[in-house]
Write a protein that holds these residues in place. Structure first.
Motif, mmCIF file in Angstrom:
data_model
loop_
_atom_site.group_PDB
_atom_site.id
_atom_site.type_symbol
_atom_site.label_atom_id
_atom_site.label_comp_id
_atom_site.label_asym_id
_atom_site.label_seq_id
_atom_site.Cartn_x
_atom_site.Cartn_y
_atom_site.Cartn_z
ATOM 1 N N ARG A 1 0.820 -1.207 0.000
ATOM 2 C CA ARG A 1 0.000 0.000 0.000
ATOM 3 C C ARG A 1 0.860 1.265 0.000
ATOM 4 O O ARG A 1 2.010 1.274 0.438
ATOM 5 C CB ARG A 1 -0.946 0.000 1.203
ATOM 6 N N ALA A 2 0.250 2.342 -0.479
ATOM 7 C CA ALA A 2 0.979 3.602 -0.638
ATOM 8 C C ALA A 2 1.412 4.204 0.685
ATOM 9 O O ALA A 2 2.315 5.045 0.720
ATOM 10 C CB ALA A 2 0.118 4.601 -1.407
ATOM 11 N N ARG B 1 6.344 2.970 0.443
ATOM 12 C CA ARG B 1 5.229 3.398 -0.393
ATOM 13 C C ARG B 1 4.684 2.251 -1.245
ATOM 14 O O ARG B 1 4.223 2.447 -2.360
ATOM 15 C CB ARG B 1 5.632 4.585 -1.271
ATOM 16 N N ARG C 1 6.343 -0.315 -2.506
ATOM 17 C CA ARG C 1 7.216 -0.768 -3.591
ATOM 18 C C ARG C 1 8.189 -1.869 -3.183
ATOM 19 O O ARG C 1 8.785 -2.515 -4.029
ATOM 20 C CB ARG C 1 8.000 0.419 -4.145
ATOM 21 N N PRO D 1 -4.692 3.120 0.459
ATOM 22 C CA PRO D 1 -4.799 3.003 -0.996
ATOM 23 C C PRO D 1 -3.615 2.252 -1.602
ATOM 24 O O PRO D 1 -2.514 2.244 -1.051
ATOM 25 C CB PRO D 1 -4.808 4.460 -1.456
ATOM 26 N N PRO E 1 -0.737 1.997 -4.539
ATOM 27 C CA PRO E 1 0.029 3.034 -5.224
ATOM 28 C C PRO E 1 -0.610 3.396 -6.566
ATOM 29 O O PRO E 1 -1.174 2.541 -7.255
ATOM 30 C CB PRO E 1 1.402 2.392 -5.423
ATOM 31 N N ASP E 2 -0.532 4.648 -6.928
ATOM 32 C CA ASP E 2 -1.062 5.124 -8.207
ATOM 33 C C ASP E 2 -0.117 4.685 -9.322
ATOM 34 O O ASP E 2 1.073 5.033 -9.297
ATOM 35 C CB ASP E 2 -1.173 6.645 -8.174
ATOM 36 N N PRO E 3 -0.602 3.934 -10.320
ATOM 37 C CA PRO E 3 0.281 3.507 -11.416
ATOM 38 C C PRO E 3 0.953 4.678 -12.131
ATOM 39 O O PRO E 3 2.034 4.510 -12.706
ATOM 40 C CB PRO E 3 -0.677 2.766 -12.358
ATOM 41 N N ALA E 4 0.348 5.854 -12.077
ATOM 42 C CA ALA E 4 0.946 7.021 -12.723
ATOM 43 C C ALA E 4 2.254 7.433 -12.043
ATOM 44 O O ALA E 4 3.068 8.151 -12.641
ATOM 45 C CB ALA E 4 -0.038 8.189 -12.709
ATOM 46 N N ASP E 5 2.454 6.970 -10.795
ATOM 47 C CA ASP E 5 3.661 7.326 -10.049
ATOM 48 C C ASP E 5 4.708 6.223 -10.073
ATOM 49 O O ASP E 5 5.606 6.192 -9.221
ATOM 50 C CB ASP E 5 3.301 7.632 -8.590
ATOM 51 N N SER F 1 8.271 7.252 -9.766
ATOM 52 C CA SER F 1 8.650 8.080 -8.625
ATOM 53 C C SER F 1 9.514 7.279 -7.650
ATOM 54 O O SER F 1 9.399 6.057 -7.552
ATOM 55 C CB SER F 1 7.406 8.579 -7.892
#
Length: 317
Positions: free
Chosen positions: A84-85, A90, A92, A299, A301-305, A308
């Motif tokens: 989770r984020a 984060r 990963r 949440p 993680p947002d795939p858009a990030d 990052s």
């Protein structure tokens, strides 16, 4: 030890809850491999009782008991395990790559990887003029890796404040120690690098505590590194899903569980009674339940990030 075991039992439950039909390692709330530390709690508890948040711990791919004992935040650690984020990394890193700078904790999925970074932490502590120490943990199988021997040599040469800890659970995945290691105790290898070496038998938390006290005191006093090997117990598989068909002693493993054995010892000494036991277990269950809820409510993680945190980013960009 109770908090660590309660945490591992919760992760075990959540990990297996949605892996079916059959067993799909990639499915569920916690995808991927999972290495749990049930049975090895005395090592982490006995060692970390002497540490503060200023000391560093580098753990193995079976890290949760040391993370719990060293004070890693339970909520953010659990969120990281769930990907989770809000997790330590984060979302990963997952359960084998937990990093908490607040208490100088790290771990890795690479065998013996934590030994060289522990030297770096110890060197930094020395250069900064503090009395902080680094504890480097590995399994008995990793004591045959080059990084193990290189680290012992350099720590002794530079007289670094490191405590090397070897968790001997007798199985390097499915290979018994007797089939992989020429010496009966890795503690004997310490003499080759000019440092004290001590082996603790029988997974005894009080004996671990005493050995760690000697080693940590020596390190803080600037007298250099020490090595402690503990004969401990891996109660469950090398990873979740491991059938453990290679273990002839599997039927008797539960009888060696260190938690009920130590509780019985404390009860006999009049230290723990029914009320105290219930309180300890209740507090552990409450903390672990809160961490599990936090992770599930966090949440993904947002795939858009996705790119990052791969490289250092300049302020304002």
């Amino acid at each position: 030890m109770v908090l660590s075991r309660t945490f591992e039992e919760a992760i075990l439950r959540e990990y297996h809850a949605d892996k079916g039909p059959g067993f799909d390692i990639g499915k569920g709330l916690i995808p991927g491999e999972m290495h749990l530390s049930a049975g090895q709690e005395p090592v982490a508890a006995g060692v970390c009782a002497h540490l503060t948040a200023d000391d560093a711990v580098t753990a193995t791919h079976r890290p949760h008991h040391f993370a719990v004992a060293h004070g890693v935040d339970l909520r953010t650690m659990t969120a990281e395990i769930f990907g989770r984020a809000t997790g330590l990394g984060r979302g990963r890193g997952g359960h084998m790559h937990l990093f908490d700078p607040a208490v100088h904790f790290s771990c890795s999925g690479i065998i013996a990887e934590g030994y060289p970074p522990a030297l770096g932490a110890a060197l930094a502590f020395t250069r900064a003029g503090t009395d902080a120490v680094a504890v480097a943990v590995t399994g008995e199988g990793a004591a045959n890796q080059g990084a193990f021997h290189e680290s012992l040599n350099l720590a002794a040469l530079w007289k670094l404040p490191v405590v090397f800890v070897v968790e001997d659970n007798e199985w390097g995945i499915s290979v018994p120690r007797s089939a992989s290691t020429a010496v009966t105790s890795n503690a004997a290898r310490a003499a080759g690098y000019g440092m004290p070496g001590e082996r603790v038998e029988d997974n005894d938390v009080e004996a671990v505590y005493a050995a760690a006290e000697r080693a940590v005191r020596r390190a803080r006093a600037g007298e250099g590194p020490s090595l402690i090997e503990v004969r401990t117990l891996r109660m469950w598989g090398h990873f979740e899903g491991d059938a453990q068909g290679y273990r002839p002693e599997l039927a008797t493993v539960a009888t060696l569980d260190p938690l009920p054995r130590y509780e019985a010892r404390l009860r006999e000494a009049g230290v723990v009674d029914d009320d105290a036991g219930a309180r300890i277990r209740g507090e552990a269950a409450e903390r672990v339940g809160d961490a599990i809820r936090f992770a599930k409510d966090s949440p993904l993680p947002d795939p858009a990030d996705v790119l990052s945190y791969v490289f250092a980013e300049e302020a304002g960009r």
